[in-house]
Scaffold this motif. Structure first.
Motif, PDB file in Angstrom:
ATOM      1  N   HIS A  50      -5.692  -0.826  -3.153  1.00 48.66           N
ATOM      2  CA  HIS A  50      -6.250   0.094  -2.168  1.00 48.66           C
ATOM      3  C   HIS A  50      -5.597   1.466  -2.227  1.00 48.66           C
ATOM      4  O   HIS A  50      -6.261   2.488  -2.101  1.00 48.66           O
ATOM      5  CB  HIS A  50      -6.150  -0.505  -0.764  1.00 48.66           C
ATOM      6  CG  HIS A  50      -7.342  -1.329  -0.454  1.00 48.66           C
ATOM      7  ND1 HIS A  50      -8.381  -0.867   0.301  1.00 48.66           N
ATOM      8  CD2 HIS A  50      -7.688  -2.560  -0.865  1.00 48.66           C
ATOM      9  CE1 HIS A  50      -9.319  -1.796   0.368  1.00 48.66           C
ATOM     10  NE2 HIS A  50      -8.914  -2.843  -0.330  1.00 48.66           N
ATOM     11  N   SER A  51      -4.323   1.452  -2.429  1.00 50.38           N
ATOM     12  CA  SER A  51      -3.636   2.736  -2.542  1.00 50.38           C
ATOM     13  C   SER A  51      -4.176   3.506  -3.748  1.00 50.38           C
ATOM     14  O   SER A  51      -4.443   4.699  -3.678  1.00 50.38           O
ATOM     15  CB  SER A  51      -2.141   2.501  -2.676  1.00 50.38           C
ATOM     16  OG  SER A  51      -1.492   3.687  -3.046  1.00 50.38           O
ATOM     17  N   PRO A  56     -15.398  -2.468   3.083  1.00 54.96           N
ATOM     18  CA  PRO A  56     -14.756  -3.196   4.183  1.00 54.96           C
ATOM     19  C   PRO A  56     -15.813  -3.784   5.109  1.00 54.96           C
ATOM     20  O   PRO A  56     -16.774  -3.099   5.452  1.00 54.96           O
ATOM     21  CB  PRO A  56     -13.946  -2.101   4.878  1.00 54.96           C
ATOM     22  CG  PRO A  56     -13.636  -1.130   3.797  1.00 54.96           C
ATOM     23  CD  PRO A  56     -14.854  -1.120   2.911  1.00 54.96           C
ATOM     24  N   TYR A 100     -10.148  -5.367   3.575  1.00 53.16           N
ATOM     25  CA  TYR A 100      -9.752  -4.869   2.256  1.00 53.16           C
ATOM     26  C   TYR A 100     -10.855  -5.021   1.224  1.00 53.16           C
ATOM     27  O   TYR A 100     -10.673  -4.702   0.059  1.00 53.16           O
ATOM     28  CB  TYR A 100      -8.482  -5.581   1.793  1.00 53.16           C
ATOM     29  CG  TYR A 100      -7.319  -5.276   2.698  1.00 53.16           C
ATOM     30  CD1 TYR A 100      -6.666  -4.045   2.623  1.00 53.16           C
ATOM     31  CD2 TYR A 100      -6.887  -6.185   3.654  1.00 53.16           C
ATOM     32  CE1 TYR A 100      -5.611  -3.738   3.463  1.00 53.16           C
ATOM     33  CE2 TYR A 100      -5.833  -5.897   4.505  1.00 53.16           C
ATOM     34  CZ  TYR A 100      -5.201  -4.663   4.402  1.00 53.16           C
ATOM     35  OH  TYR A 100      -4.168  -4.363   5.243  1.00 53.16           O
ATOM     36  N   SER A 140      -7.083   3.218  -5.247  1.00 50.96           N
ATOM     37  CA  SER A 140      -8.432   3.729  -4.976  1.00 50.96           C
ATOM     38  C   SER A 140      -8.374   4.963  -4.089  1.00 50.96           C
ATOM     39  O   SER A 140      -9.062   5.946  -4.323  1.00 50.96           O
ATOM     40  CB  SER A 140      -9.269   2.679  -4.248  1.00 50.96           C
ATOM     41  OG  SER A 140      -9.311   1.502  -4.992  1.00 50.96           O
ATOM     42  N   ASP A 141      -7.532   4.887  -3.063  1.00 50.85           N
ATOM     43  CA  ASP A 141      -7.449   6.012  -2.134  1.00 50.85           C
ATOM     44  C   ASP A 141      -6.902   7.267  -2.790  1.00 50.85           C
ATOM     45  O   ASP A 141      -7.064   8.368  -2.266  1.00 50.85           O
ATOM     46  CB  ASP A 141      -6.580   5.635  -0.926  1.00 50.85           C
ATOM     47  CG  ASP A 141      -7.307   4.652  -0.012  1.00 50.85           C
ATOM     48  OD1 ASP A 141      -8.481   4.345  -0.297  1.00 50.85           O
ATOM     49  OD2 ASP A 141      -6.709   4.179   0.967  1.00 50.85           O
ATOM     50  N   SER A 153     -14.570  -4.342  -0.582  1.00 49.01           N
ATOM     51  CA  SER A 153     -15.349  -3.124  -0.741  1.00 49.01           C
ATOM     52  C   SER A 153     -16.819  -3.503  -0.734  1.00 49.01           C
ATOM     53  O   SER A 153     -17.256  -4.260  -1.585  1.00 49.01           O
ATOM     54  CB  SER A 153     -14.973  -2.395  -2.032  1.00 49.01           C
ATOM     55  OG  SER A 153     -15.178  -3.229  -3.131  1.00 49.01           O
ATOM     56  N   TYR A 170       0.845  -1.197   0.000  1.00 49.44           N
ATOM     57  CA  TYR A 170       0.000   0.000   0.000  1.00 49.44           C
ATOM     58  C   TYR A 170       0.880   1.246   0.000  1.00 49.44           C
ATOM     59  O   TYR A 170       0.710   2.158  -0.805  1.00 49.44           O
ATOM     60  CB  TYR A 170      -0.906  -0.024   1.236  1.00 49.44           C
ATOM     61  CG  TYR A 170      -1.813   1.184   1.354  1.00 49.44           C
ATOM     62  CD1 TYR A 170      -3.074   1.191   0.773  1.00 49.44           C
ATOM     63  CD2 TYR A 170      -1.399   2.309   2.054  1.00 49.44           C
ATOM     64  CE1 TYR A 170      -3.908   2.290   0.879  1.00 49.44           C
ATOM     65  CE2 TYR A 170      -2.221   3.412   2.177  1.00 49.44           C
ATOM     66  CZ  TYR A 170      -3.483   3.407   1.587  1.00 49.44           C
ATOM     67  OH  TYR A 170      -4.296   4.502   1.699  1.00 49.44           O
TER      68      TYR A 170
END
Lengths: 331, 331
Positions: free
Chosen positions: A251-252, B281, B277, A254-255, B279, A223
Motif C-alpha cells: 500500500h505504501s 477498498p 486494504y 502504491s501510494d 483494491s 506501511y
DNA sequence: TTGTACGCGTTATCAT
DNA sequence: ATGATAACGCGTACAA
C-alpha cells in the motif's frame, strides 16, 4: 441429579448405575434397562468434575495461545480441536495477549491435574518459562519454536524464508529491502531474518547495502516503514517476513505512485487466507497451521498415554505459492 | 503435592494451609509465614478439580463456537477471554464445525457442574436446541441471534444491511444483485436478505427483477455465482451478505474484464481485517465482534452472580465504512 | 487461633 | 451380579 438419585429411582445401587454408564463389569440385562430408562428420562449428566477427581484425569488439555484472534493461532487451535475430539478431550484455552507473566501463570495454573497436557504456542521462551516448565510433570508440546527437551512442532521458517529470498535473487533482484519484526519473536524475528541474510551472502550479495526496517506485526507499521525506506532509495524488491507486513508495504508503494510488481516486487510469508485475492495476488509461502495443530495434539496424546516426554522435532511442510507480486528483472 | 503434604512440611494442619491459601479465617502471622514459605519452596499448586468439586464452582465458562478459525468467532472469543480473566475464569471452548448434533452434545456435556455458564455463538437454533437448553439450569447467553427467554447479544444485521442497500439506492442503483447464504443461518441467511428486499420495496424498486444467488460462505462459491449471474445480465451493483462473498464477486467481475466500481459496484458486510486494504477498498459495515464477546461475558457473569436468567437483548453497534467499491450512477 | 472430621459425586475394590 | 464403602484433594463446621 447425582448418581445416588438415579440409583434410588432405578431401585439399584450407585455402583450399578456407574457400571451401566461406563459399560464396565456385569449388569443383568433387566437392571441395565431400568437404569438406562431412568437416565434417559431425567437426562442425567454425570458430574465431570467428580469423575475427574476420582479418575485423576480431567480429559482436558490446556492450550496457551499468544492471541486467539489471529489467523495463525485460530487455525492451529482448529487442528488441535479435531484431534482432541477424537480422544474425547476438551480444550481449555488461555489467551495471554503476548504477556510473558500471563504465560507463566497459566502454565502453573493449568498444570497438575487441571489438564492432562499442555500445548503451548510460543513466540518467546524465556529462562523463566524453561524453569517453570521443567517443574511441571504433565506432558507439554511446543508449537512454533524449538525447546530442547520437549516435543516441538516447527514451521520450517528458515528453509521457507530462504527459498523465498533465493527466488527473488533468481529473478535478478540484488536490491532487496527487509521488513521484519522485533527479535523477541524467535521464529519470525530471528530465524526469518537470518535466512534472508544467509541467502544474500551465499549469493554473494552485500547485506550491508540493503535497507532494513524492524517493527511490530501491524499492517500500519509496515506501511510507515516502507514509506521511510522509499524516501531514501528505491529497492527493486521487498521481503516482508509476514503477509500483513507485505500488504502494508504494497500500500505504501502504491501510494507513492509506484506499481507492483513492475516497479517493486513484494513477497510475504504465511499465506493468509486472503493473500491470493489481493491485487496483485501475493507471492508467499503457505504454512499448514491446521496440520501443525493436528500434529501437536497427536504428539501430546502419545505423550499422555506413554507418560514419557520426548525430545522430538516435528517439521511441518510449507508450500511455495508463486503468484504475481514479483517480476523478473533479468535483462 | 497435596495440601496434606504442605501441612506436614509446615508443621500445621491442612485446614491452616487452606486458610492461608484463601485468606480466610484467623491464622497467626508466624504460622502464616511458615506456610507461605513452604508453598513457595515447593511451588505448590492446589488441585483445581478438587476445589471445583468442593466449591460447586468450576470457575470455567463454556464457549460453543461454530468454527474457531474464523475471524468473527476468534474476535468474539477474544472479547470473552478479556472479561473472563477479570473474573478469574477460564474458557472451555467447544468447536462444533457447524454440526448441530455436536452443539447439543456439548450443551449437555458442559452443563451441570463442568462450567458455571455457557456462551453460545449461534447460527441456527433448532427446537432441539431450545428443548435441551430449557432443561439446563446454568446461565446461558446467546451471541449472534435472538432466542426468547435468554440474554442475547445481537449484531444489528437488519439495520446494517438495510443501511447498506439504501446507500446503494441513494447512489442511483436500481439493479442490485444479491449474493447470500442458506437460510439455515438465521442472522446472515434470513435477516440480511429480508433487509435487502425490504429496502428495495420501500424504495419502490421491484424485487422480482433482481438477480439472486444463494450459496455457502466460501469465496469460491461467490466467485462462481457471480460468474453465472454475469452470463445472464449485468447489474450495476452487488450486495453480498459477507465480505468474503463480496471478494469472490469482485474477482469474478474483474475476470470478466469489468471494472469496480466503474462498471459494477460491490459491497459486503462484516469488515474483515483486510477489507480496507483491497483494491478497491471494500465498502462494508464494521461489526465490533470483540465488543460482542465482552458484552456477552459481562451479561453471563451478572447472570451467574444473580442466578437469574434474563430475557435481555444487547444490541452491538455497527459502523458504516464507506470506501471505494461503490460509484454513483446518478446522471 | 488451630485441628479433626465430614462431604462434594464419582469409581473401584471387596464382599456377598 | 450386586451393593457397601473407601478413596480422589479440598474447604469448612465444629470442637477445642
Amino acid at each position: 441429579m447425582k448418581i445416588k438419585d438415579i440409583a434410588k429411582l432405578a431401585g439399584v445401587s450407585p455402583a450399578t448405575v456407574s457400571r451401566v454408564m461406563n459399560n464396565k463389569g456385569y449388569v443383568k440385562a433387566e437392571k441395565r434397562k431400568a437404569v438406562e430408562r431412568v437416565i434417559r428420562d431425567v437426562n442425567y449428566q454425570p458430574n465431570e468434575i467428580a469423575k475427574s477427581l476420582k479418575n485423576q484425569k480431567s480429559k482436558m488439555i490446556g492450550v496457551i495461545v499468544p492471541k486467539i484472534s489471529t489467523e495463525t493461532a485460530s487455525r492451529v487451535v482448529d487442528g488441535i480441536t479435531t484431534v482432541a475430539k477424537e480422544h474425547g478431550y476438551q480444550l481449555i484455552i488461555a489467551n495471554t495477549n503476548l504477556d510473558v507473566e500471563e504465560e507463566i501463570r497459566y502454565l502453573n495454573f493449568l498444570s497438575n491435574k487441571l489438564v492432562d497436557g499442555i500445548i503451548m504456542m510460543a513466540t518467546e521462551i524465556t529462562p523463566i518459562h524453561e524453569e517453570v516448565m521443567s517443574q511441571l510433570t504433565i506432558p507439554i508440546v511446543i508449537v512454533g519454536q524449538k525447546l530442547e527437551g520437549y516435543t516441538s512442532v516447527l514451521h520450517d521458517d528458515y528453509r521457507a524464508s530462504k527459498a523465498m529470498v533465493n527466488y527473488l535473487i533468481d529473478k535478478g533482484h540484488t536490491d532487496i529491502a527487509f521488513i521484519g519484526v522485533d527479535p523477541k519473536d524467535e521464529a519470525v524475528g530471528v530465524i526469518r531474518k537470518k535466512a534472508y541474510t544467509d541467502a544474500l551472502e551465499e549469493a554473494g550479495i552485500s547485506v550491508s547495502n540493503q535497507q532494513f526496517a524492524i517493527g511490530d506485526f501491524e499492517i500500519e507499521t509496515a506501511y510507515k516503514s516502507m514509506g521511510e525506506l522509499l524516501t531514501r532509495s528505491q529497492p527493486t524488491a521487498v521481503f516482508a517476513v509476514t503477509d500483513h507486513l507485505a500488504i502494508g508495504a504494497i500500500h505504501s508503494i502504491s501510494d507513492h505512485g509506484l506499481r507492483i510488481p513492475d516497479d517493486i516486487s513484494v513477497v510475504g510469508i504465511g499465506d493468509v487466507k486472503l493473500a491470493k485475492y489481493f491485487s496483485p495476488p501475493l507471492t508467499t509461502v503457505h504454512y499448514m497451521f491446521k496440520t501443525s495443530g493436528i500434529k501437536a495434539a497427536e504428539a501430546l496424546f502419545e505423550n499422555i498415554q506413554t507418560g514419557v516426554r520426548k525430545n522430538q522435532d516435528i517439521m511441518i511442510d510449507f508450500q511455495f505459492e508463486e503468484r504475481s507480486s514479483v517480476c523478473s528483472i533479468i535483462k
